[in-house]
Design a protein around this motif. Structure first.
Motif, PDB file in Angstrom:
ATOM      1  N   ILE A 135      18.247  -6.250  -5.517  1.00 21.74           N
ATOM      2  CA  ILE A 135      17.262  -7.160  -4.049  1.00 21.74           C
ATOM      3  C   ILE A 135      16.276  -6.460  -3.549  1.00 21.74           C
ATOM      4  O   ILE A 135      16.670  -5.061  -2.693  1.00 21.74           O
ATOM      5  N   SER A 136      15.546  -6.535  -2.935  1.00 14.45           N
ATOM      6  CA  SER A 136      14.317  -5.954  -2.491  1.00 14.45           C
ATOM      7  C   SER A 136      13.671  -4.595  -2.692  1.00 14.45           C
ATOM      8  O   SER A 136      13.854  -3.368  -1.778  1.00 14.45           O
ATOM      9  N   GLY A 137      13.915  -4.148  -4.054  1.00 11.10           N
ATOM     10  CA  GLY A 137      13.681  -3.294  -4.392  1.00 11.10           C
ATOM     11  C   GLY A 137      13.242  -2.654  -5.773  1.00 11.10           C
ATOM     12  O   GLY A 137      13.708  -3.759  -7.013  1.00 11.10           O
ATOM     13  N   PRO A 138      11.646  -1.915  -6.535  1.00 10.66           N
ATOM     14  CA  PRO A 138      10.562  -1.779  -7.528  1.00 10.66           C
ATOM     15  C   PRO A 138      11.416  -0.956  -8.406  1.00 10.66           C
ATOM     16  O   PRO A 138      11.903   0.084  -8.000  1.00 10.66           O
ATOM     17  N   HIS A 139      10.833  -1.762 -10.122  1.00 10.70           N
ATOM     18  CA  HIS A 139      11.157  -0.386 -11.031  1.00 10.70           C
ATOM     19  C   HIS A 139       9.979   0.751 -10.143  1.00 10.70           C
ATOM     20  O   HIS A 139       8.879   0.013 -10.373  1.00 10.70           O
ATOM     21  N   PRO A 140      10.639   2.286 -10.926  1.00  7.34           N
ATOM     22  CA  PRO A 140      10.176   2.711 -10.258  1.00  7.34           C
ATOM     23  C   PRO A 140       8.502   3.264 -10.907  1.00  7.34           C
ATOM     24  O   PRO A 140       7.774   3.619  -9.840  1.00  7.34           O
ATOM     25  N   GLU A 141       8.293   3.308 -12.429  1.00  9.78           N
ATOM     26  CA  GLU A 141       7.432   3.162 -12.830  1.00  9.78           C
ATOM     27  C   GLU A 141       6.095   1.768 -12.145  1.00  9.78           C
ATOM     28  O   GLU A 141       5.059   2.112 -11.630  1.00  9.78           O
ATOM     29  N   ALA A 142       7.097   0.920 -11.923  1.00 10.01           N
ATOM     30  CA  ALA A 142       6.001  -0.291 -11.406  1.00 10.01           C
ATOM     31  C   ALA A 142       5.729  -0.420 -10.298  1.00 10.01           C
ATOM     32  O   ALA A 142       4.216  -0.717  -9.844  1.00 10.01           O
ATOM     33  N   TRP A 143       6.458   0.804  -9.353  1.00  8.47           N
ATOM     34  CA  TRP A 143       6.464   0.742  -7.748  1.00  8.47           C
ATOM     35  C   TRP A 143       4.977   1.917  -8.127  1.00  8.47           C
ATOM     36  O   TRP A 143       3.822   1.737  -6.979  1.00  8.47           O
ATOM     37  N   VAL A 144       4.960   2.681  -8.677  1.00  5.01           N
ATOM     38  CA  VAL A 144       3.846   3.730  -8.603  1.00  5.01           C
ATOM     39  C   VAL A 144       2.553   3.017  -9.406  1.00  5.01           C
ATOM     40  O   VAL A 144       1.155   3.749  -8.792  1.00  5.01           O
ATOM     41  N   GLU A 145       2.481   2.346  -9.600  1.00  6.00           N
ATOM     42  CA  GLU A 145       1.355   1.677 -10.515  1.00  6.00           C
ATOM     43  C   GLU A 145       0.942   0.734 -10.029  1.00  6.00           C
ATOM     44  O   GLU A 145      -0.461   0.926  -9.697  1.00  6.00           O
ATOM     45  N   GLN A 146       1.378   0.288  -8.791  1.00  3.80           N
ATOM     46  CA  GLN A 146       1.032  -1.257  -8.043  1.00  3.80           C
ATOM     47  C   GLN A 146       0.204  -0.205  -7.318  1.00  3.80           C
ATOM     48  O   GLN A 146      -0.540  -0.650  -7.029  1.00  3.80           O
ATOM     49  N   ILE A 147       0.983   1.045  -6.699  1.00  8.41           N
ATOM     50  CA  ILE A 147       0.503   1.764  -5.176  1.00  8.41           C
ATOM     51  C   ILE A 147      -1.306   1.785  -5.818  1.00  8.41           C
ATOM     52  O   ILE A 147      -2.154   2.673  -4.882  1.00  8.41           O
ATOM     53  N   TYR A 148      -1.103   2.247  -6.670  1.00 10.53           N
ATOM     54  CA  TYR A 148      -2.775   2.791  -7.635  1.00 10.53           C
ATOM     55  C   TYR A 148      -3.529   2.219  -7.551  1.00 10.53           C
ATOM     56  O   TYR A 148      -4.599   1.152  -7.182  1.00 10.53           O
ATOM     57  N   ARG A 149      -3.010   0.795  -7.952  1.00 10.68           N
ATOM     58  CA  ARG A 149      -4.228  -0.743  -8.071  1.00 10.68           C
ATOM     59  C   ARG A 149      -4.322  -1.909  -7.455  1.00 10.68           C
ATOM     60  O   ARG A 149      -5.245  -2.432  -7.524  1.00 10.68           O
ATOM     61  N   SER A 150      -3.122  -1.772  -5.892  1.00 14.41           N
ATOM     62  CA  SER A 150      -3.286  -2.399  -5.403  1.00 14.41           C
ATOM     63  C   SER A 150      -3.498  -2.046  -4.219  1.00 14.41           C
ATOM     64  O   SER A 150      -2.204  -1.686  -3.188  1.00 14.41           O
ATOM     65  N   PRO A 151      -4.396  -2.074  -4.272  1.00 12.96           N
ATOM     66  CA  PRO A 151      -5.066  -2.155  -2.328  1.00 12.96           C
ATOM     67  C   PRO A 151      -3.455  -2.767  -1.418  1.00 12.96           C
ATOM     68  O   PRO A 151      -3.328  -1.937   0.150  1.00 12.96           O
ATOM     69  N   ALA A 152      -3.167  -3.981  -1.748  1.00 12.56           N
ATOM     70  CA  ALA A 152      -2.233  -4.714  -0.704  1.00 12.56           C
ATOM     71  C   ALA A 152      -1.064  -3.776  -0.278  1.00 12.56           C
ATOM     72  O   ALA A 152      -0.233  -3.734   0.261  1.00 12.56           O
ATOM     73  N   GLN A 153      -0.746  -3.910  -1.547  1.00 10.77           N
ATOM     74  CA  GLN A 153       0.079  -3.019  -1.754  1.00 10.77           C
ATOM     75  C   GLN A 153       0.667  -1.194  -1.497  1.00 10.77           C
ATOM     76  O   GLN A 153       1.563  -0.613  -0.790  1.00 10.77           O
ATOM     77  N   LEU A 154      -0.411  -1.083  -1.611  1.00  5.69           N
ATOM     78  CA  LEU A 154      -0.879   0.705  -0.895  1.00  5.69           C
ATOM     79  C   LEU A 154      -1.161   0.451   0.727  1.00  5.69           C
ATOM     80  O   LEU A 154       0.214   0.960   0.934  1.00  5.69           O
ATOM     81  N   LEU A 155      -0.979  -0.175   0.858  1.00  6.74           N
ATOM     82  CA  LEU A 155      -0.967  -0.376   2.563  1.00  6.74           C
ATOM     83  C   LEU A 155       0.886  -0.917   2.455  1.00  6.74           C
ATOM     84  O   LEU A 155       0.858  -0.530   3.978  1.00  6.74           O
ATOM     85  N   ARG A 156       1.329  -1.788   1.866  1.00  7.65           N
ATOM     86  CA  ARG A 156       2.912  -2.176   1.970  1.00  7.65           C
ATOM     87  C   ARG A 156       3.366  -0.840   2.390  1.00  7.65           C
ATOM     88  O   ARG A 156       4.236  -0.421   2.954  1.00  7.65           O
ATOM     89  N   SER A 157       3.111   0.477   1.341  1.00  2.00           N
ATOM     90  CA  SER A 157       3.855   1.664   1.094  1.00  2.00           C
ATOM     91  C   SER A 157       2.821   2.426   1.902  1.00  2.00           C
ATOM     92  O   SER A 157       3.963   3.941   1.613  1.00  2.00           O
ATOM     93  N   TRP A 158       2.920   2.630   2.840  1.00  2.00           N
ATOM     94  CA  TRP A 158       2.557   3.665   3.383  1.00  2.00           C
ATOM     95  C   TRP A 158       2.688   4.928   4.273  1.00  2.00           C
ATOM     96  O   TRP A 158       2.639   5.802   3.630  1.00  2.00           O
ATOM     97  N   TYR A 159       4.319   4.167   3.837  1.00  2.00           N
ATOM     98  CA  TYR A 159       4.947   4.773   4.466  1.00  2.00           C
ATOM     99  C   TYR A 159       5.590   6.218   3.946  1.00  2.00           C
ATOM    100  O   TYR A 159       6.596   7.012   4.086  1.00  2.00           O
TER     101      TYR A 159
END
Length: 300
Positions: A135-159
């Motif tokens: 629930i509300s938790g990503p695969h860790p490799e997908a998380w890292v990849e999306q932070i680099y590939r998606s500006p929107a996810q990068l903003l969401r993960s600023w913390y």
């Protein structure tokens, strides 16, 4: 006297500590030992109490419910070195805990960081995990990849970047009786999800010596190269639940996570935020019970 969470226990709940390798995990149990085990992993910045609305329904459905404080949280052992919070270590804690409590195979539910760990457990220990609901938790490799590939996810993960700051992030989050941490929870949830009364047990856990540093160590350990997970698709049955109003995780990230599964549905709660287990507790409890139906047969 050993500190405990006795005041938070409800009828039928049991408190214990389990030695798991070099760690002593504080655990809440419910249901009969010997029934199919359901391990429930909390996220940041909660502890076992995150699952207070689901523990009894799952026990009544015939499960042996096991809700630990993850290492570094609340009453569990709290190593101060970041290296103690690598994902492979956190995953191994869960498998060893299940074995210590008498079950080599178990069902798994995880929220937030508990779901991140759940992905690793499902990937690395497919013979132990019968099914996982994340629930509300990503695969860790997908998380890292999306932070680099998606500006929107990068903003969401600023913390995540903010949490890397040594001592400063602890100082800011802990100031004025954790005012900023409380505010962050309230802003990201529906009204009254984190009322002053409901936050009191969390504040008690956060105020333990060194607790904030241990909780942030989960994020700081991400700076270290990820131990590569098995390259094949995850064979363990996985179901992902995500709230359409989640401020931290985008739908694309959850879909990228599921792409690493051989099969697995994504359930979207349209009016749900990141805190689905607290905002819609009955729905989540019913969903977890529906994994295999009520009154499951004990595992032989």
């Amino acid at each position: 006297m050993t500190p405990n969470d006795t005041a938070l226990l409800e009828p039928g709940w049991r408190e214990r500590w389990c030695e798991v390798g070099d760690t002593n995990l504080h655990v809440i149990e419910a249901g009969r030992a010997g029934n199919p085990m359901f391990v429930m992993l909390h996220g940041f910045p909660e502890f076992w109490w995150a699952w207070r609305y689901q523990i009894t329904p799952l026990a009544e459905a015939g499960f042996h419910v096991v809700a630990p404080d993850l290492r570094g949280y609340n009453l569990s052992t709290a190593p101060q070195n970041v290296s103690a919070y690598g994902l492979e270590i956190l995953a191994e804690d869960i498998v060893r805990l299940a074995e210590a409590l008498g079950s080599e195979r178990f069902y798994l539910a995880g929220h937030d960081w508990g779901a991140v760990i759940g992905w690793v457990v499902a990937a690395c220990y497919p013979e132990q995990v019968m099914k996982a609901v994340l629930i509300s938790g990503p695969h860790p490799e997908a998380w890292v990849e999306q932070i680099y590939r998606s500006p929107a996810q990068l903003l969401r993960s600023w913390y995540v970047g903010f949490f890397q700051l040594p001592w400063l992030s602890e100082r800011i989050l802990g100031a004025f009786n954790f005012a900023r941490l409380k505010a962050a929870l309230r802003r990201s949830a529906k009204e009254n999800t984190f009322s002053s009364q409901k936050l009191k047990p969390y504040v008690g856990a956060w105020a333990r010596p060194g607790a904030l540093s241990c909780m942030l160590a989960y994020y700081r350990a991400l700076r270290r190269p990820l131990k590569r997970l098995p390259s094949h698709q995850i064979k363990t049955p996985v179901e992902v639940i995500w709230g359409n109003k989640d401020r931290f995780l985008g739908r694309g990230l959850m879909e990228a996570s599921l792409a690493r599964c051989a099969a697995g549905p994504l359930t979207v709660i349209d009016d749900g935020t990141h805190w689905l287990h607290l905002e819609q507790p009955e729905l989540i409890a019913e969903h977890l019970v529906d994994l295999i139906g009520s009154h499951p047969k004990p595992i032989s």
